[in-house]
Structures are given as C-alpha cells and as structure tokens.
Design an enzyme around this catalytic site. Structure first.
Site, PDB file in Angstrom:
ATOM      1  N   ASP A   1      -4.224 -34.745  -0.969  1.00 59.20           N
ATOM      2  CA  ASP A   1      -5.458 -35.389  -1.439  1.00 59.20           C
ATOM      3  C   ASP A   1      -6.438 -35.634  -0.302  1.00 59.20           C
ATOM      4  O   ASP A   1      -7.607 -35.938  -0.553  1.00 59.20           O
ATOM      5  CB  ASP A   1      -5.114 -36.709  -2.138  1.00 59.20           C
ATOM      6  CG  ASP A   1      -6.264 -37.256  -2.956  1.00 59.20           C
ATOM      7  OD1 ASP A   1      -7.043 -36.464  -3.511  1.00 59.20           O
ATOM      8  OD2 ASP A   1      -6.411 -38.499  -3.039  1.00 59.20           O
ATOM      9  N   SER A  47     -12.201 -38.631  -6.736  1.00 60.41           N
ATOM     10  CA  SER A  47     -11.376 -37.570  -7.325  1.00 60.41           C
ATOM     11  C   SER A  47     -11.303 -37.753  -8.827  1.00 60.41           C
ATOM     12  O   SER A  47     -11.158 -38.872  -9.334  1.00 60.41           O
ATOM     13  CB  SER A  47      -9.963 -37.609  -6.731  1.00 60.41           C
ATOM     14  OG  SER A  47      -9.993 -37.439  -5.333  1.00 60.41           O
ATOM     15  N   GLN A  96      -8.493 -29.348  -7.030  1.00 52.37           N
ATOM     16  CA  GLN A  96      -9.017 -30.678  -7.332  1.00 52.37           C
ATOM     17  C   GLN A  96     -10.498 -30.588  -7.657  1.00 52.37           C
ATOM     18  O   GLN A  96     -11.248 -29.872  -6.986  1.00 52.37           O
ATOM     19  CB  GLN A  96      -8.820 -31.637  -6.154  1.00 52.37           C
ATOM     20  CG  GLN A  96      -9.293 -33.059  -6.440  1.00 52.37           C
ATOM     21  CD  GLN A  96      -9.052 -33.993  -5.271  1.00 52.37           C
ATOM     22  OE1 GLN A  96      -9.958 -34.251  -4.484  1.00 52.37           O
ATOM     23  NE2 GLN A  96      -7.830 -34.499  -5.152  1.00 52.37           N
TER      24      GLN A  96
END
Length: 320
Positions: free
Chosen positions: A238, A262, A312
């Site tokens: 991440d 996100s 993502q």
C-alpha cells in the site's frame, strides 16, 4: 506468533504486535434469499457461512489519526489465514489473492474487529470474506483465497533493469534529521523504501512519467511464518502505489494540492517470498480521470523472480 526478538527494531516490533490479532469469539450467521421457480416464491436459508470468527486488533498511530490502509489489509490477511486450518500432516494453504474495498477512514485510537466468514473449503481452494469493523460500521471489506500448492504452466514478466538498492537514498536518510512529527513517522517506518527515481514527499519529480521503481523490505528479520510474510507484503504494497500518478502530473505528497485516499486494492501472490529481503516494487499508472487514479505494481526478488502483482485505484482530488 512469538514475541518479537529483543533486537527487532521498535517500528517492526510494533507492526508485529499489531498483526498479532486476538481471537475474541464466534457468531452464528444465516443468509436468506427469495427463490422464485416461476410459480411461487419462498424464502430459504442459504448457508454461505455457518459462522463468523471474530478477531480484534489494534492500530499503529498515524500523524493524521487515520488508520493506514496497508495495516488493515495485513490484519485482514492474518485474520482470514488463521481460519484456514490444514488437514492432519498438511501445511496451511498459502494465500494466492485478495480483493478489498476501503469504505471509511479508520480511527487509530480504537480497536478494529475483524469478522471472518468461511465461504468455502474445497479440495484445492479455501475462500474467506472479512469485514473490518469500527463503531459498528465496516471500514474495509475484503475477500481472500488460499490454494493448495500445485504444479502447472509457469512464466513471468522480466524484472525491470534498474539500479540495485545499494547506494540509493532511503526515506530514513531523507527525513531522519528533520524535527517534525510527520518526518519522524516516515523515517521510522517498519518498511524501508528506496526510490530508484527519487522520492516525491518534498518536491515533484524532474521527469513526468507514470512509472517508478522502489526497493522495499522490512527493517529487520521476521519470524519464519509464511502467512506473516504475506501479510507484511500486503502491508508494504500500500506504500507508494499511487505515486506514479503524482509523478506523471508533477505533484508531491507535501504541498502537492491533492486530497488522496485509497479506494480499493487487489493483490495476487504468485510465488513464495520473504518480506524482510529486498524486493523491487515496479509501479505504473495506466490511467487517471474523474478524480481517480489507477496504479499497477509488480514485486520482484533481487534475483528477478516475480512474487506478487498489485492493483489499486485511489481518489485524487485537486484542491481549489
């Protein structure tokens, strides 16, 4: 998990403690649905999951007070993995994929409850669904799949030809001497990062391209637990993944004029890897539009083995 060793760096010891979830109970669950055979409708129970296993975890403190998304991903991997029980004499099935949606910001002062549903245990695959809950509301929903090791067709992308981590500046090198809470937080992370093309925290990149490479690893040795290494890889995945969008548009994290969050995250685990060895995280963004940006990542070991792929989409809103 065992207690961290005495020589474990404090930031990594904190991460290991956060990933050491407490099982707090089980809850019965039933799902009903309307079945229409064309003549009449009835309601019948569908046993998607007979029960949920509940875990509780704490959070790392963040300068902005919101839970780091990678932390919740990693905790979800641990929670789901702990419900995949191997047969007698068998090793636990390793995770091969996860798909998650970030739904609400988490509060780093409050514990997080993870409710895990055992969706299916087949001959080769085990599927789990988990919800991370705070104050009675989900902050993240994710599905994980675990597979019995198997042989089959095998190929992979080649690793990009970039300089190795030796000689590259780490984030702790950049921020270690700055007396500011945000700088200290970046410098003291449990994951070391070395940007091949230079970091984007303080200034935009010289070259506006939608790709970058980052060397990454845990700052100390981890226990020999494959599930833990997968969780730490998810945690590390991440970091920096939306940076190719910033790099393309001449933005930086501090003073870049963007609100960033996100939205969702997917990860596929191709081959075994240790999260405490150097991994090259090659990232690129194929598109940004509508206040959203998409980034794709690939993780390679130092010898060029592709061990994981990520995707993502994030919200990137330009402030007035």
């Amino acid at each position: 998990m065992n207690d961290p060793a005495a020589d474990t760096p404090p930031a990594l010891a904190e991460l290991l403690a956060v990933l050491d979830l407490e099982e707090v109970g089980r809850a019965d669950m039933s799902v009903t649905a309307s079945l229409d055979d064309g003549a009449s409708s009835t309601t019948s129970p569908l046993a998607f999951a007979e029960e949920m296993t509940l875990f509780r975890g704490q959070s790392q403190k963040m300068p902005h007070g919101r839970v780091f998304g990678g932390q919740v991903l990693a905790q979800g991997v641990v929670a789901c993995g702990r419900t995949v029980t191997p047969g007698e004499g068998e090793a636990p099935r390793p995770i091969h994929s996860l798909h998650a949606y970030f739904m609400r910001p988490g509060d780093d002062t409050q514990p997080i409850t993870f409710a895990v549903e055992r969706m299916r245990d087949g001959r080769s695959f085990s599927t789990r669904r988990a919800h991370a809950i705070q104050n009675g509301k989900p902050i993240l929903s994710m599905s994980c799949s675990f597979q019995e090791p198997a042989d089959g067709l095998d190929h992979q992308d080649e690793m990009p030809d970039v300089p190795g981590p030796e000689g590259l500046q780490s984030l702790s090198d950049v921020f270690g001497g700055i007396d500011h809470p945000g700088a200290k937080h970046v410098a003291d992370r449990a994951i070391e990062q070395r940007h091949v093309e230079g970091q984007l925290f303080l200034a935009p990149a010289d070259e506006r391209v939608a790709q970058q490479s980052v060397w990454t690893r845990a700052v100390g040795r981890l226990p020999d637990d494959p599930l833990l290494h997968s969780a730490v890889l998810a945690y590390a995945s991440d970091y920096a993944l939306l940076e190719p969008v910033l790099r393309k548009h001449g933005r930086q994290w501090v003073g870049g004029g963007l609100n960033v969050a996100s939205l969702d995250h997917a990860m596929w685990f191709h081959r075994p890897a240790r999260a405490d060895d150097w991994l090259l995280y090659a990232q690129q963004s194929p598109s940004a539009q509508g206040g959203r940006g998409l980034s794709i990542g690939r993780m390679f070991t130092a010898d060029g083995t592709l061990v994981a792929s990520t995707a993502q989409e994030g919200m990137l809103r330009v402030r007035d």
